[in-house]
Design an enzyme around this catalytic site. Structure first.
Site, mmCIF file in Angstrom:
data_model
loop_
_atom_site.group_PDB
_atom_site.id
_atom_site.type_symbol
_atom_site.label_atom_id
_atom_site.label_comp_id
_atom_site.label_asym_id
_atom_site.label_seq_id
_atom_site.Cartn_x
_atom_site.Cartn_y
_atom_site.Cartn_z
ATOM 1 N N SER A 38 0.770 -1.250 0.137
ATOM 2 C CA SER A 38 -0.036 0.119 0.049
ATOM 3 C C SER A 38 0.884 1.336 0.197
ATOM 4 O O SER A 38 1.468 1.249 -0.863
ATOM 5 C CB SER A 38 -1.099 -0.061 1.171
ATOM 6 O OG SER A 38 -1.974 0.820 0.914
ATOM 7 N N ASP A 173 -5.872 -3.976 -2.091
ATOM 8 C CA ASP A 173 -5.109 -3.694 -1.085
ATOM 9 C C ASP A 173 -4.303 -4.822 -0.476
ATOM 10 O O ASP A 173 -5.070 -5.664 -0.089
ATOM 11 C CB ASP A 173 -5.723 -2.882 -0.180
ATOM 12 C CG ASP A 173 -4.616 -2.054 0.695
ATOM 13 O OD1 ASP A 173 -3.594 -2.608 1.045
ATOM 14 O OD2 ASP A 173 -4.803 -0.883 0.948
#
Length: 287
Positions: A38, A173
């Site tokens: 991320s 993610d």
């Protein structure tokens, strides 16, 4: 001695990584491999791609999260109850029609700009990031293609950003399964690992969980951050950087960077030991 650097996810909290990188760079410690998730993937990719810490700080200072909003009501300059109501209504309408509130086009264009259109194979330091394939439900490692595509997949927060679509996968993610993928560094690079974890799970107050959205986000965070780590996901030294800041709060980035720098300076002796002393087995320190 060769070593790997692993940077966790954490949204705005990930800006603290820059403070740590500033200390490492100042001491002449440059990793032989970088892995991230991320926000950690974006910052790690920038360093791997040759950006200096000062250049990354300049980029961080220019970020305005509202610039990447796609909806019409998010462009309204006034922040009041009526605006927030309209934004919530628009977001809910998008959620039932699309794969995310934000289709990701603006952020992907921004990422391609800061990475200068480079691929994983163009980086000066080998770089890896992770994502989650929603079709198969497993963590995957990304090490090819455009840096902008790979890092977008690693940061595509479910519900907020549309997943990255590939012919045989739908990527979101990496923190959904693993917010701190030390195992990638051990698998593909030097097994001596320094990790920076900004995604510490904190106790919440009852007043913070006062609506369905807050409870939904807290449930997601609980699932992501409370998974037990195996030996392969433990670094030789982990710097846990704690903060009361929300992961969505991109204001006063300087304070977040400074917190990372202070944390690294406070543990500088341990960092030097972890990166230079002979390894007695698999681990030196866990902090």
């Amino acid at each position: 001695m060769k070593w790997s650097l692993v940077l966790s996810g954490g949204g705005a909290l990930g800006m603290a990584h820059l403070g740590v990188l500033k200390v490492l760079d100042g001491e002449g410690y440059i990793p032989d491999l970088i892995a991230g998730t991320s926000m950690g993937a974006i910052i790690g990719a920038l360093w791997a791609n040759g950006s200096s810490v000062s250049e990354m700080e300049d980029i961080a200072q220019e970020i305005n999260i509202m610039d990447f909003q796609e909806g019409m009501t998010f462009r309204i300059p006034f922040n009041n109850p009526v605006t927030r109501f309209l934004q919530a209504e628009e977001a809910l309408g998008i959620l039932v029609k699309e794969k995310g509130i934000n289709n990701g086009l603006k952020i992907r264009s921004f990422l391609d700009e800061i990475f200068k259109g480079n691929t994983f194979q163009d980086t000066k330091i080998p770089f890896y990031c992770n994502a989650v394939d929603l079709l198969k439900g497993n963590e995957i490692v990304i090490h090819d293609g455009l840096l902008s595509d790979g890092t977008y997949a690693s940061m595509a927060y479910p519900g907020f950003f549309s997943p990255m679509e590939r012919p045989d996968s739908l990527l979101c993610d990496g923190s959904v399964i693993n917010n701190y993928p030390v195992w990638i560094a051990r698998e593909f690079g030097p097994s001596r690992v320094l990790g920076i974890d900004v995604g510490a799970y904190k106790t919440a107050s009852r007043s913070e969980l006062n609506n369905a959205l807050a409870i939904l986000f807290r449930s997601y965070l609980t699932s992501c951050q409370t998974q037990k780590r195996t030996g392969k996901d433990r670094a030789n030294l982990t710097l846990h950087i704690k903060s009361d800041r929300s992961s969505f709060n991109f204001e006063n980035i300087e304070a977040c960077i400074r917190r990372g720098e202070e944390a690294a300076m406070a543990r500088l002796k341990d960092i030097k030991k972890a990166l230079t002393w002979p390894l007695p087995g698999k681990r030196i320190l866990e902090a």
